[in-house]
Write a protein that holds these residues in place. Structure first.
Motif, PDB file in Angstrom:
ATOM      1  N   VAL A  76      -5.806  -8.103  12.307  1.00  0.00           N
ATOM      2  CA  VAL A  76      -6.201  -7.067  11.358  1.00  0.00           C
ATOM      3  C   VAL A  76      -5.249  -7.188  10.175  1.00  0.00           C
ATOM      4  O   VAL A  76      -4.027  -7.139  10.344  1.00  0.00           O
ATOM      5  CB  VAL A  76      -6.083  -5.656  11.981  1.00  0.00           C
ATOM      6  CG1 VAL A  76      -6.493  -4.588  10.967  1.00  0.00           C
ATOM      7  CG2 VAL A  76      -6.910  -5.558  13.246  1.00  0.00           C
ATOM      8  N   LEU A  77      -5.815  -7.380   8.987  1.00  0.00           N
ATOM      9  CA  LEU A  77      -5.007  -7.549   7.784  1.00  0.00           C
ATOM     10  C   LEU A  77      -5.127  -6.323   6.895  1.00  0.00           C
ATOM     11  O   LEU A  77      -6.218  -5.808   6.695  1.00  0.00           O
ATOM     12  CB  LEU A  77      -5.471  -8.777   6.993  1.00  0.00           C
ATOM     13  CG  LEU A  77      -5.609 -10.096   7.745  1.00  0.00           C
ATOM     14  CD1 LEU A  77      -6.030 -11.196   6.773  1.00  0.00           C
ATOM     15  CD2 LEU A  77      -4.323 -10.459   8.441  1.00  0.00           C
ATOM     16  N   GLY A  78      -4.026  -5.890   6.358  1.00  0.00           N
ATOM     17  CA  GLY A  78      -4.032  -4.852   5.341  1.00  0.00           C
ATOM     18  C   GLY A  78      -3.618  -5.493   4.031  1.00  0.00           C
ATOM     19  O   GLY A  78      -2.728  -6.339   4.014  1.00  0.00           O
ATOM     20  N   HIS A  79      -4.261  -5.138   2.955  1.00  0.00           N
ATOM     21  CA  HIS A  79      -3.936  -5.768   1.680  1.00  0.00           C
ATOM     22  C   HIS A  79      -3.887  -4.795   0.509  1.00  0.00           C
ATOM     23  O   HIS A  79      -3.606  -5.182  -0.608  1.00  0.00           O
ATOM     24  CB  HIS A  79      -4.955  -6.865   1.371  1.00  0.00           C
ATOM     25  CG  HIS A  79      -6.357  -6.330   1.224  1.00  0.00           C
ATOM     26  ND1 HIS A  79      -7.118  -5.971   2.304  1.00  0.00           N
ATOM     27  CD2 HIS A  79      -7.103  -6.078   0.135  1.00  0.00           C
ATOM     28  CE1 HIS A  79      -8.284  -5.528   1.875  1.00  0.00           C
ATOM     29  NE2 HIS A  79      -8.299  -5.574   0.569  1.00  0.00           N
ATOM     30  N   CYS A  80      -4.142  -3.535   0.765  1.00  0.00           N
ATOM     31  CA  CYS A  80      -4.255  -2.576  -0.334  1.00  0.00           C
ATOM     32  C   CYS A  80      -2.947  -2.358  -1.081  1.00  0.00           C
ATOM     33  O   CYS A  80      -2.962  -2.049  -2.265  1.00  0.00           O
ATOM     34  CB  CYS A  80      -4.808  -1.255   0.188  1.00  0.00           C
ATOM     35  SG  CYS A  80      -6.503  -1.423   0.753  1.00  0.00           S
ATOM     36  N   ASN A  81      -1.815  -2.528  -0.401  1.00  0.00           N
ATOM     37  CA  ASN A  81      -0.544  -2.286  -1.074  1.00  0.00           C
ATOM     38  C   ASN A  81       0.076  -3.561  -1.626  1.00  0.00           C
ATOM     39  O   ASN A  81       1.181  -3.531  -2.146  1.00  0.00           O
ATOM     40  CB  ASN A  81       0.434  -1.577  -0.130  1.00  0.00           C
ATOM     41  CG  ASN A  81       0.788  -2.429   1.072  1.00  0.00           C
ATOM     42  OD1 ASN A  81       0.113  -3.408   1.365  1.00  0.00           O
ATOM     43  ND2 ASN A  81       1.822  -2.046   1.789  1.00  0.00           N
ATOM     44  N   LEU A  82      -0.622  -4.691  -1.529  1.00  0.00           N
ATOM     45  CA  LEU A  82      -0.110  -5.943  -2.077  1.00  0.00           C
ATOM     46  C   LEU A  82      -0.505  -6.075  -3.541  1.00  0.00           C
ATOM     47  O   LEU A  82      -1.672  -5.864  -3.884  1.00  0.00           O
ATOM     48  CB  LEU A  82      -0.716  -7.142  -1.336  1.00  0.00           C
ATOM     49  CG  LEU A  82      -0.106  -7.576  -0.036  1.00  0.00           C
ATOM     50  CD1 LEU A  82      -0.932  -8.716   0.568  1.00  0.00           C
ATOM     51  CD2 LEU A  82       1.325  -8.015  -0.217  1.00  0.00           C
ATOM     52  N   PRO A  83       0.409  -6.473  -4.391  1.00  0.00           N
ATOM     53  CA  PRO A  83      -0.003  -6.796  -5.766  1.00  0.00           C
ATOM     54  C   PRO A  83      -0.923  -8.016  -5.729  1.00  0.00           C
ATOM     55  O   PRO A  83      -0.775  -8.896  -4.871  1.00  0.00           O
ATOM     56  CB  PRO A  83       1.317  -7.132  -6.466  1.00  0.00           C
ATOM     57  CG  PRO A  83       2.399  -6.626  -5.580  1.00  0.00           C
ATOM     58  CD  PRO A  83       1.839  -6.571  -4.187  1.00  0.00           C
ATOM     59  N   ASP A  84      -1.859  -8.075  -6.646  1.00  0.00           N
ATOM     60  CA  ASP A  84      -2.813  -9.179  -6.667  1.00  0.00           C
ATOM     61  C   ASP A  84      -2.112 -10.535  -6.628  1.00  0.00           C
ATOM     62  O   ASP A  84      -2.540 -11.447  -5.927  1.00  0.00           O
ATOM     63  CB  ASP A  84      -3.708  -9.100  -7.910  1.00  0.00           C
ATOM     64  CG  ASP A  84      -4.612  -7.875  -7.893  1.00  0.00           C
ATOM     65  OD1 ASP A  84      -4.646  -7.158  -6.875  1.00  0.00           O
ATOM     66  OD2 ASP A  84      -5.274  -7.631  -8.916  1.00  0.00           O
TER      67      ASP A  84
END
Length: 174
Positions: free
Chosen positions: A142-150
């Motif tokens: 499960v990957l989270g990516h919402c808090n990563l800068p593009d």
């Protein structure tokens, strides 16, 4: 939806911040007593008034539209990077698309991937941590990516790909 048979539970936990602690229930009148929830107290009145003003001004709707666009862009960047760097493990949207799922078809040690990723400063989770019955399926990240800068997505996926390779082909022990 049938307003006589459907209850809606909602909050601003994901759209604003968990600390705001504002939520609501829309329920048929006959269910009101059954839907009363014991909480740790009501949100501060100031927070409720501020959120009401945010709604009435239209700023909340603008915030949601901007967030959807920002997260869609990040999801697309992540999907492209995963397709290039981990092509043997195609990602799915995970439903809402905020937490893509990466099945590890050729890896038997999903916890090993999680550990290897952490060594590379990439935090991922295995789906079995959230859904015990999922462990009967192929191991899935499960990957989270919402808090990563593009701009950080490509590098993070590169480190994840290295973790997947390392877990799939562990070094021989002597």
């Amino acid at each position: 939806m049938d307003p006589e048979r459907v209850c809606l539970f909602a909050s601003v936990t994901r759209t604003l911040a968990p600390a705001v602690r504002i939520g609501w229930i829309v329920a048929p009148r006959r269910w009101i007593s059954e839907t009363e929830i014991v909480t740790e107290g009501e949100p501060p009145l100031f927070d409720q008034l501020a959120f009401a003003a945010f709604l009435e001004s239209g700023d909340y709707d603008r915030h949601l539209r901007a967030s959807r666009l920002r997260y869609r862009t990040r999801r697309e960047l992540l999907a492209d990077a995963l397709a290039r760097q981990i092509p043997d493990h195609p990602a799915s949207s995970g439903g809402a698309g905020l937490q893509p799922l990466v099945p590890l078809h050729r890896v038997t040690d999903a916890p090993g991937v999680v550990i290897e990723a952490a060594r590379r400063e990439v935090r991922v989770a295995e789906l079995g941590e959230f859904r015990p019955l999922a462990s009967a399926q192929a191991p899935t990240l499960v990957l989270g990516h919402c808090n990563l800068p593009d701009g950080a997505i490509e590098d993070a996926v590169g480190r994840l790909a290295a973790a997947v390779r390392a877990a799939a082909h562990p070094p021989p022990t002597s």
